[in-house]
Motif scaffolding. Structure first.
Motif, mmCIF file in Angstrom:
data_model
loop_
_atom_site.group_PDB
_atom_site.id
_atom_site.type_symbol
_atom_site.label_atom_id
_atom_site.label_comp_id
_atom_site.label_asym_id
_atom_site.label_seq_id
_atom_site.Cartn_x
_atom_site.Cartn_y
_atom_site.Cartn_z
ATOM 1 N N MET A 82 0.956 -0.812 0.319
ATOM 2 C CA MET A 82 0.044 0.027 -0.396
ATOM 3 C C MET A 82 1.253 1.167 0.238
ATOM 4 O O MET A 82 2.458 1.170 1.232
ATOM 5 C CB MET A 82 -1.067 -0.371 1.283
ATOM 6 C CG MET A 82 -1.661 1.199 1.530
ATOM 7 S SD MET A 82 -2.728 0.968 2.853
ATOM 8 C CE MET A 82 -3.811 2.872 2.938
ATOM 9 N N GLU A 122 -9.268 13.953 4.172
ATOM 10 C CA GLU A 122 -8.582 12.930 3.384
ATOM 11 C C GLU A 122 -9.113 12.537 1.927
ATOM 12 O O GLU A 122 -9.688 12.870 1.778
ATOM 13 C CB GLU A 122 -9.041 12.169 4.090
ATOM 14 C CG GLU A 122 -8.237 12.083 5.938
ATOM 15 C CD GLU A 122 -9.009 10.408 6.307
ATOM 16 O OE1 GLU A 122 -10.059 9.468 6.163
ATOM 17 O OE2 GLU A 122 -8.465 9.493 7.392
ATOM 18 N N VAL A 145 -8.433 10.609 -1.108
ATOM 19 C CA VAL A 145 -8.833 9.334 -1.210
ATOM 20 C C VAL A 145 -8.505 8.565 -3.327
ATOM 21 O O VAL A 145 -9.114 10.053 -3.586
ATOM 22 C CB VAL A 145 -10.461 8.911 -0.967
ATOM 23 C CG1 VAL A 145 -10.387 7.633 -1.235
ATOM 24 C CG2 VAL A 145 -10.048 9.093 1.003
ATOM 25 N N SER A 146 -7.635 7.555 -3.292
ATOM 26 C CA SER A 146 -7.702 7.726 -4.397
ATOM 27 C C SER A 146 -8.567 6.802 -5.967
ATOM 28 O O SER A 146 -9.078 6.266 -4.581
ATOM 29 C CB SER A 146 -6.444 6.440 -4.659
ATOM 30 O OG SER A 146 -6.051 5.495 -5.685
ATOM 31 N N THR A 190 -7.369 3.103 -5.992
ATOM 32 C CA THR A 190 -7.350 1.719 -4.773
ATOM 33 C C THR A 190 -9.158 1.605 -3.596
ATOM 34 O O THR A 190 -9.164 1.595 -3.284
ATOM 35 C CB THR A 190 -6.650 2.335 -4.285
ATOM 36 O OG1 THR A 190 -6.354 3.233 -3.339
ATOM 37 C CG2 THR A 190 -5.377 1.675 -4.884
ATOM 38 N N GLU A 191 -8.940 3.328 -4.073
ATOM 39 C CA GLU A 191 -10.386 4.249 -2.884
ATOM 40 C C GLU A 191 -9.545 4.437 -1.603
ATOM 41 O O GLU A 191 -10.965 3.862 -0.647
ATOM 42 C CB GLU A 191 -11.689 2.909 -3.353
ATOM 43 C CG GLU A 191 -12.106 2.839 -4.148
ATOM 44 C CD GLU A 191 -14.078 2.041 -4.189
ATOM 45 O OE1 GLU A 191 -14.253 1.944 -3.682
ATOM 46 O OE2 GLU A 191 -13.736 1.142 -5.612
ATOM 47 N N GLN A 192 -8.568 3.539 -0.733
ATOM 48 C CA GLN A 192 -7.816 4.258 -0.051
ATOM 49 C C GLN A 192 -7.175 4.989 0.039
ATOM 50 O O GLN A 192 -6.973 6.203 -0.779
ATOM 51 C CB GLN A 192 -6.688 3.233 -0.053
ATOM 52 C CG GLN A 192 -7.240 1.532 -0.337
ATOM 53 C CD GLN A 192 -7.667 1.320 0.941
ATOM 54 O OE1 GLN A 192 -7.499 1.387 2.007
ATOM 55 N NE2 GLN A 192 -8.823 0.544 0.596
ATOM 56 N N VAL A 193 -6.912 6.375 1.365
ATOM 57 C CA VAL A 193 -6.788 6.818 1.507
ATOM 58 C C VAL A 193 -5.269 7.015 1.521
ATOM 59 O O VAL A 193 -3.881 6.066 1.806
ATOM 60 C CB VAL A 193 -7.016 7.499 3.215
ATOM 61 C CG1 VAL A 193 -6.271 8.635 3.749
ATOM 62 C CG2 VAL A 193 -8.105 7.443 4.121
ATOM 63 N N THR A 227 -13.545 -1.987 -8.248
ATOM 64 C CA THR A 227 -12.082 -0.865 -7.450
ATOM 65 C C THR A 227 -11.439 -0.099 -7.915
ATOM 66 O O THR A 227 -11.328 -0.113 -9.041
ATOM 67 C CB THR A 227 -11.291 -1.655 -7.304
ATOM 68 O OG1 THR A 227 -11.955 -3.233 -5.926
ATOM 69 C CG2 THR A 227 -10.927 -1.138 -5.808
#
Length: 486
Positions: A1, A26, A28-29, A32-35, A365
């Motif tokens: 990650m 925050e 968010v990508s 990836t939908e991740q911070v 995703t």
């Protein structure tokens, strides 16, 4: 990650400072939908501190009192630093908003360098004051910097829209409070360091990531002399209303629903790549200048529809960090859903789905939308009138050249456009009749040395070129004594 890029400070008045509040944004990508990033959320108290620093710098500091040549030297160093680190900047923008790297290098990072360079070229030729003969005697016409500028920028092309405001404002001698979009704050804070290293005096620049509420507070602040905004029509109206409380000057670069007119003699080997480049390949369709209405002569309609259908269907969609990717994700889940909703609306309105129309297979995703082309669209449909801001394009038939012009002008917007035809004189004459701020004959281009902005709901004022620089000056007339009579 990927490691989370975290900023704990705000850039206020040329210094890194503790934020007044505890709130964070925050990042968010969209892949990836991740911070992937976290920054402080600026509060109204932070705005007050930034405005106070900017007022001190403008009212009493050295920056507006330097010569234009001295300011050119500092801004040149900023431009050169961005150029040296442009790959780093492109990767940072892609991380935040999912812009394909193919576009991020040229359309995000290098375009910002180009905008700085164009403003510097305009400044080198700029006349700060001139003496002329008035009706009652000689007059001295002077250009004074407008003052403290609030630059409020969007997420789609963040560094180009920053450069279009920051470069001319700094060259004019203004102090700037930059309010980047909460989706893309990392590149704006990255730029703050470059400006400090270039020798920008204390107080001249602040960077305050925040949401719309803080933007409105900034725009309504009595210490602001001008608001320069790029974004949606709705947000632009809110900014203008907030600024009006103090009669603060505004420039607004807003939305578009631009038309590409394909004349009956058009060369499709020229038209099709340009239309693709001005729609799906332009930041995955997330561009205010996108050619989202393609007006086609009825005699060429089937041919154009087939060519564009094939071109759209063949576009590579996926991970924006892959240099082969042409279409990346939408910036947020809400933006993805907005596009999918409009695709549904278009089908319900009776438009024919020629290609695309959903989420790409295997990309569950990330916030992806297939490049989508609608045929049999009429200009009264919502998909032809409302800005979708994604890879969704409408094909509209016309019978006569006059009808094509009428359809192009039958819009609340007037930002960009194109005309394609083998007879360039004829195509240029058609272009002259379209009420839009920028239009290209046989291509798709935004020229950073020329004025850019819109008619109608597409905005107020112009950016880039000498016209964009002029927008950061006020005029002062000094009536000089008439020569003594001999």
């Amino acid at each position: 990650m990927t490691d989370i890029l975290e900023h704990r400070s705000l850039y206020i008045g040329g210094r890194w400072a503790e934020p007044a509040g505890q709130g964070t944004i925050e990042v968010v990508s969209p892949v990836t939908e991740q911070v992937v990033g976290r920054v402080p959320h600026a509060t109204p108290e932070d705005v007050d501190r930034a405005v106070a620093a900017a007022r001190e710098a403008f009212d009493h500091g050295p920056w507006p009192r330097m010569t234009l040549a001295e300011r050119i030297e500092v801004v040149t160093r900023i431009k050169d630093a961005i150029a040296v680190r442009h790959q780093e900047l492109a990767e940072l923008v892609t991380l935040q908003n999912g812009s394909p790297m193919l576009f991020s290098v040229r359309g995000q990072a290098l375009s910002a360098v180009g905008a700085f360079a164009a403003s510097l070229a305009a400044a080198a030729r700029f006349v700060v004051e001139d003496e002329r003969q008035g009706t009652g005697g000689p007059v001295l016409v002077r250009r004074e910097p407008v003052g403290v500028v609030a630059a409020i920028t969007p997420w789609n092309i963040p560094q180009l829209t920053i450069a279009g405001k920051l470069a001319p404002a700094l060259l004019a001698g203004c102090a700037v409070i930059l309010k980047p979009s909460p989706e893309t704050p990392l590149d704006a804070l990255w730029l703050a360091d470059l400006c400090a290293e270039a020798g920008l005096p204390e107080g001249v620049l602040s960077v305050l990531p925040a949401d719309r509420e803080t933007s409105s507070y900034l725009a309504a602040h009595p210490g602001i002399d001008k608001v320069a905004f790029t974004g949606s029509v709705g947000a632009g109206k809110a900014i203008m209303a907030a600024a009006s409380q103090n009669l603060t000057r505004v420039s607004l670069e807003l939305g578009g629903k631009s038309a590409a007119i394909v004349l009956d003699d058009a060369d499709l080997s020229v038209a099709v790549p340009a239309i693709v480049g001005g729609t799906c390949a332009a930041n995955s369709g997330q561009a205010c200048v996108a050619l989202t209405r393609v007006l086609v002569a009825a005699s060429r309609y089937d041919e154009v529809a087939a060519a564009l259908t094939g071109a759209f269907a063949s576009l590579t969609i996926g991970d924006p960090s892959d240099p082969k990717t042409v279409v990346g994700p939408m910036v947020t889940r809400n933006q993805q859903q907005r596009n999918l909703d409009y695709i549904r609306i278009g089908q319900e309105e009776g438009a024919k789905l020629l290609t695309g129309g959903g989420v790409p297979e295997g990309l569950t995703t990330g916030w992806y939308v297939e490049p989508t082309l609608f045929g049999d669209v009429t200009n009264d449909m919502r998909i032809a009138r409302e800005e979708i801001f994604g890879p969704v394009v409408c094909l509209i038939r016309y019978e006569t050249e006059d009808e094509a012009v009428a359809l192009a002008n039958d819009s609340d917007f007037g930002l960009s456009g194109a005309v394609f035809g083998a007879d360039t004189e004829r195509a240029t004459e058609v272009a002259r009749k379209v009420r839009t701020g920028t239009i290209t004959v046989n291509g798709f281009r935004l020229d950073l040395a020329a004025p850019f902005g819109g008619f109608k709901h597409s905005g107020i004022g112009r950016e880039f070129g000498p016209e964009g620089l002029s927008g950061y000056f006020e005029y002062q007339t000094v009536n000089l004594p008439a020569p003594a009579k001999s």
